[in-house]
Design an enzyme around this catalytic site. Structure first.
Site, PDB file in Angstrom:
ATOM      1  N   MET A 241      -3.400  19.487 -15.371  1.00 46.26           N
ATOM      2  CA  MET A 241      -4.349  18.990 -14.413  1.00 46.26           C
ATOM      3  C   MET A 241      -3.760  17.845 -13.628  1.00 46.26           C
ATOM      4  O   MET A 241      -4.166  17.566 -12.546  1.00 46.26           O
ATOM      5  CB  MET A 241      -5.575  18.411 -15.117  1.00 46.26           C
ATOM      6  CG  MET A 241      -5.974  19.150 -16.332  1.00 46.26           C
ATOM      7  SD  MET A 241      -6.514  20.721 -15.886  1.00 46.26           S
ATOM      8  CE  MET A 241      -7.627  20.247 -14.648  1.00 46.26           C
TER       9      MET A 241
ATOM     10  N   SER B 218      -7.781  18.459 -24.420  1.00 45.58           N
ATOM     11  CA  SER B 218      -7.760  17.202 -23.672  1.00 45.58           C
ATOM     12  C   SER B 218      -7.282  17.510 -22.260  1.00 45.58           C
ATOM     13  O   SER B 218      -6.623  18.526 -22.031  1.00 45.58           O
ATOM     14  CB  SER B 218      -6.783  16.219 -24.303  1.00 45.58           C
ATOM     15  OG  SER B 218      -5.448  16.597 -24.017  1.00 45.58           O
ATOM     16  N   ASP B 219      -7.603  16.654 -21.325  1.00 48.16           N
ATOM     17  CA  ASP B 219      -6.933  16.743 -20.032  1.00 48.16           C
ATOM     18  C   ASP B 219      -5.456  16.407 -20.282  1.00 48.16           C
ATOM     19  O   ASP B 219      -5.085  15.938 -21.357  1.00 48.16           O
ATOM     20  CB  ASP B 219      -7.581  15.778 -19.034  1.00 48.16           C
ATOM     21  CG  ASP B 219      -7.327  16.228 -17.586  1.00 48.16           C
ATOM     22  OD1 ASP B 219      -6.332  16.944 -17.349  1.00 48.16           O
ATOM     23  OD2 ASP B 219      -8.112  15.853 -16.701  1.00 48.16           O
ATOM     24  N   CYS B 220      -4.603  16.665 -19.268  1.00 46.21           N
ATOM     25  CA  CYS B 220      -3.173  16.614 -19.554  1.00 46.21           C
ATOM     26  C   CYS B 220      -2.673  15.193 -19.807  1.00 46.21           C
ATOM     27  O   CYS B 220      -2.807  14.321 -18.951  1.00 46.21           O
ATOM     28  CB  CYS B 220      -2.415  17.325 -18.453  1.00 46.21           C
ATOM     29  SG  CYS B 220      -2.861  19.066 -18.483  1.00 46.21           S
TER      30      CYS B 220
END
Ligand SMILES: *[C@@H]1O[C@H](CO)[C@@H](O)[C@H](O)[C@H]1NC(C)=O
Ligand SMILES: *[C@@H]1O[C@H](CO)[C@@H](O)[C@H](O)[C@H]1NC(C)=O
Ligand SMILES: *[C@@H]1O[C@H](CO)[C@@H](O)[C@H](O)[C@H]1NC(C)=O
Ligand SMILES: *[C@@H]1O[C@H](CO)[C@@H](O)[C@H](O)[C@H]1NC(C)=O
Ligand SMILES: *[C@@H]1O[C@H](CO)[C@@H](O)[C@H](O)[C@H]1NC(C)=O
Ligand SMILES: *[C@@H]1O[C@H](CO)[C@@H](O)[C@H](O)[C@H]1NC(C)=O
Length: 798
Positions: A1, A316-318
């Site tokens: 992301m 998780s987001d990146c």
């Protein structure tokens, strides 16, 4: 992301440039890799389709050592050659078509393009549920086709269901706008389509996604025993809607949110996406929520599993785990092991990035994490992969095995993209019914603007390679006898007026002038919020110069996802018409031309408030939705904002006029069963009475339909969106000015009436959150509003 590049540049460099070279080539005779491949690797119990998903997942886990399990907790999950399991890349993107973002997708191979649907904010403006479902279904077909030739995984990180809280947000374009109900309904349909809810029907109709009629039954997939076409992911939980503004960055921003705002603004789209849409993935965001990193908020992650019954995984987001301990970002924990432990223990299963894979072992050694935490995570991951059929052998022999290059960029999909763009386009202004233009009367057309001749820059973010990119100029050229183009500005930032003269020259000699102004990704995107709501650089001055030079009134076309303060154009009689086209995607050119020349009657309505520039004095980091007059805070979105607006939520004209009449709606509803002691009727400062929604015995029995008739008084047919709002009694502080109850897009015929019904669920639509974040429903008069019509529904206890 993220293009979170400070220390991950190498990582990304690798993804974007080197990775495509490493993908197994499927054309040219190289063999597709997949688990459970015969003859050697298909005998394991985890390959056995007659066993339950749970026992297959446990069987797979039983073959693995702890270090091997830990290697699974990354978006790049390492395979096990001894078991015949290749690497799996979890990260693929498909917000509005297959996107290049994310290493799970490659456009190098037999499939080099995919249908480019309009950016979500424009599809949202269509207010058409079956459209959203069909787009999801079409994307699912193209994704499976790419998977079958080794160019894509099956786990997609879409939709983005964060509320478009602030007009400056760089990623507001990716969302369905500012209303939580709209956001929720959008998510439900897109997820249903993406996960395969239309597949059976589609096949019977030989994959005709254009007509809509074959899609009567939209199934919801996502239960444990459903065969999923793809996995959709609701992102980013929670209260993530600031990229980089002032001193704030998404990587460290602490969103301070009241319980009331959380319950009636931030949570609802996630609840809809997971509970009703049955998405099989949730992504936790970078930011903190009330002090605690989102990926460490056990309450939020558990809510999805326990309350909303999510069967799937949480990512998780990146790099959103490393930012928790990194002192450059949050420094919330002292060590990286602590960050790994608190996120896994909170319920996160996988980390986009390598932090968990690298540090879980030492976290266990330090006693912060137990093997059972790892087992829970890999169980969730393997279970989902099994449900997606990843352990069923050759994908080309599976349920979706016939899909391949012939199913991508099909006529049907491209027609659907065109349909989506046309349905979304919003006519903001149309003085003296200047539009539509008549084809035979326009002798020459001038198209002006830095974006008007660019075919690749109109998709918004999270875009792929389109099937057949076309510039807006190309589209209009097909309609007028003579067309000329001038950029006016070198690019969207428009710092110089050097090219104005040329633009003015072509405007002077043209019969009709179209100016394309607005935003592109240089103004609003990931990691980049706007600071102004005005047109960028000298664009306003370009528009005014053209308006002054042109013989007839000018047509202004606005691009971009975020609202623009175009008060100057709204008030200027030399600018007769304004159209907002968002990021229209690959069909933008044709869609715009059809609207301008009247082959399509626009019916889109704004999914967000267009604020004036003065709104920029409101700090973007102030998360409060509710207005606070004592400190001059105007509130946010049509539900609470009490200041001036350029165009309101729901604004949108057409080439005809509609009038409504109400055919049926109840005038009184009774909440029975309030005599028992547990169920309380509470009073308020304002004197009104209310009840807790959880005390209401049967919400289902209260549901009703509002039936209305829409008559089309003009001389053209058109599809029209009805927006039904409610104004509820003010029994608790922070009651919204009004709230959306429902919407319906209906087709209407000139000179005739059409009936439309909207289902109202009072427990959901008439309730509001109190200051403690509990849902309450006022007793007394609730006002339903449809256009100018008002209808009172009295709610009582006997
Ligand atoms: C798959 O599982 C079923 C049910 O336990 C069993 O009867 C069958 O023999 C298994 N198939 C293989 C190939 O092991
Ligand atoms: C995934 O990880 C493996 C092993 O660490 C590596 O060989 C491979 O190149 C990685 N793939 C990507 C896309 O980063
Ligand atoms: C950013 O930080 C500086 C220095 O601490 C401060 O003066 C300024 O007011 C801050 N700006 C915002 C928008 O908070
Ligand atoms: C289109 O816009 C993109 C992004 O600004 C730019 O890189 C590209 O050069 C433009 N193409 C043309 C033909 O102007
Ligand atoms: C709609 O009605 C308004 C007010 O009567 C009128 O000014 C306008 O021209 C009408 N527009 C169309 C498209 O019929
Ligand atoms: C909603 O979208 C579908 C799919 O494009 C279309 O068939 C239908 O006509 C649209 N409904 C209206 C009322 O425009």
């Amino acid at each position: 992301m993220s293009h979170h590049c400070k220390r991950f540049c190498l990582f990304f460099l690798f993804f974007f440039f080197l990775f495509p070279l490493l993908l197994p080539q499927t054309s040219g005779g190289v063999i597709l890799q997949y688990p459970c491949k015969p003859p050697k690797h298909n005998h394991y119990p985890f390959c056995n389709k007659s066993l339950s998903v749970t026992s297959r997942a446990h069987s797979l886990i039983s073959h693995l050592t702890l270090p091997e399990k830990i290697q699974q907790l990354s978006d790049n999950a390492t395979g096990f050659p001894r078991l015949g399991i290749p690497d799996y890349l979890w990260w693929s993107e498909s917000l509005h078509g297959i996107a290049i973002n994310g290493p799970g997708i490659s456009f190098k191979g037999p499939i080099s393009a995919a249908t480019g649907f309009p950016q979500v904010i424009l599809s949202a403006a269509a207010f058409n549920r079956s459209l959203w479902f069909l787009i999801g279904s079409a994307v699912a077909v193209e994704a499976r086709a790419m998977h079958n030739v080794g160019q894509a995984g099956l786990t997609f990180w879409a939709p983005n269901v964060n509320v478009f809280r602030d007009p400056r947000w760089g990623r507001g374009q990716e969302t369905a706008g500012e209303d939580p109900l709209l956001g929720s309904d959008y998510a439900v349909q897109y997820v249903k389509g993406l996960q395969g809810g239309g597949w059976g029907n589609a096949r019977r109709k030989s994959v005709d996604f254009g007509g809509g009629s074959g899609f009567g039954e939209h199934r919801v997939l996502g239960e444990e025993d459903d065969v999923l076409m793809l996995s959709a992911c609701c992102k980013h939980t929670m209260a993530y809607d600031l990229e980089k503004w002032g001193n704030f960055s998404r990587y460290s921003f602490d969103a301070v949110v009241t319980e009331q705002d959380l319950e009636d603004t931030f949570v609802p789209p996630f609840r809809g996406c997971v509970q009703e849409g049955k998405a099989t993935c949730l992504m936790c965001s970078y930011n903190r929520l009330n002090g605690v990193p989102a990926c460490a908020r056990e309450d939020l992650l558990e809510k999805a599993r326990k309350e909303w019954n999510m069967k799937g995984y949480i990512t998780s987001d990146c790099n959103a785990v490393s930012t928790i301990s990194d002192s450059e970002y949050q420094g919330y924990t002292k060590t990286i092991e602590e960050a790994v432990a608190i996120t896994l223990k909170a319920g996160m299963d996988i980390n986009c990035g390598s932090t968990v894979a690298l540090h879980a072992k030492s976290a266990i050694a330090q006693g912060r994490l137990q093997e059972k935490d790892i087992d829970r995570a890999v169980f969730n991951l393997f279970s989902l992969q099994i449900r997606l059929g990843l352990f069923d052998g050759d994908p080309r022999q599976g349920k979706f095995g016939t899909l391949g290059p012939k199913n991508v960029c099909t006529k049907e999909h491209r027609r659907l993209a065109l349909e989506a763009t046309k349905q979304g386009i919003v006519l903001l202004k149309n003085d003296n019914r200047y539009l539509p233009l008549s084809k035979k009367d326009v002798s020459s057309l001038a198209i002006i603007g830095p974006l008007a001749n660019n075919a690749t820059n109109i998709g918004g973010d999270y875009t792929g390679y389109s099937c057949k990119p076309e510039s807006l100029y190309d589209g209009l050229k097909a309609y007028a006898k003579k067309t000329e183009f001038a950029a006016g500005c070198t690019d969207v930032p428009c710092v110089s007026d050097d090219q104005f003269d040329e633009a003015v020259r072509i405007a002077k000699r043209a019969d009709v002038v179209v100016v394309v102004a607005g935003l592109d990704l240089s103004q609003e995107t990931e990691d980049h919020d706007r600071v102004s709501l005005l047109l960028p650089g000298k664009q306003t001055s370009l528009v005014l110069s053209i308006a002054a030079a042109s013989r007839k009134p000018v047509i202004l076309v606005l691009t971009g996802g975020g609202p623009i303060d175009v008060s100057f154009a709204k008030a200027d009689h030399r600018i007769s018409s304004i159209l907002w086209i968002g990021y229209p995607g690959e069909a933008g050119a044709k869609a715009l031309a059809e609207v301008i020349f009247g082959d399509y009657n626009p019916g889109g309505r704004l999914p967000m408030t267009w604020y004036p520039e003065s709104f920029t004095k409101v700090p973007m980091n102030d998360m409060n939705m509710r207005a606070n007059p004592s400190r001059g805070y105007p509130g946010r979105t049509y539900r609470f904002y009490n200041g001036d607006q350029v165009y309101g939520f729901g604004h949108g004209l057409s080439y005809t006029n509609y009038t409504y009449s109400l055919l049926s709606a109840p005038t009184r509803l009774n909440l029975l069963g309030f005599s028992t002691t547990r169920k309380r009727v509470l009073g308020s400062q304002q004197g009104g009475e209310y009840v807790f929604v959880e005390d209401i015995p049967s919400c289902d029995s209260l549901k009703f339909y509002v039936v209305a008739s829409v008559s089309n008084a003009g001389d053209v047919d058109g599809s029209h969106v009805l927006l039904l709002f409610a104004r509820v009694p003010e029994v608790v502080g922070g009651t919204p000015l009004k709230q959306l109850v429902g919407f319906e897009r209906v087709h209407t015929f000139s000179g005739r009436s059409t009936e439309a019904s909207i289902l109202v669920n009072p427990c959901r639509h008439f309730s509001i959150a109190n200051e403690g974040g509990k849902r309450v429903m006022a007793l007394g008069n609730h006002i339903l509003m449809l256009g100018d019509l008002e209808h009172t529904v009295a709610i009582g206890t006997r």
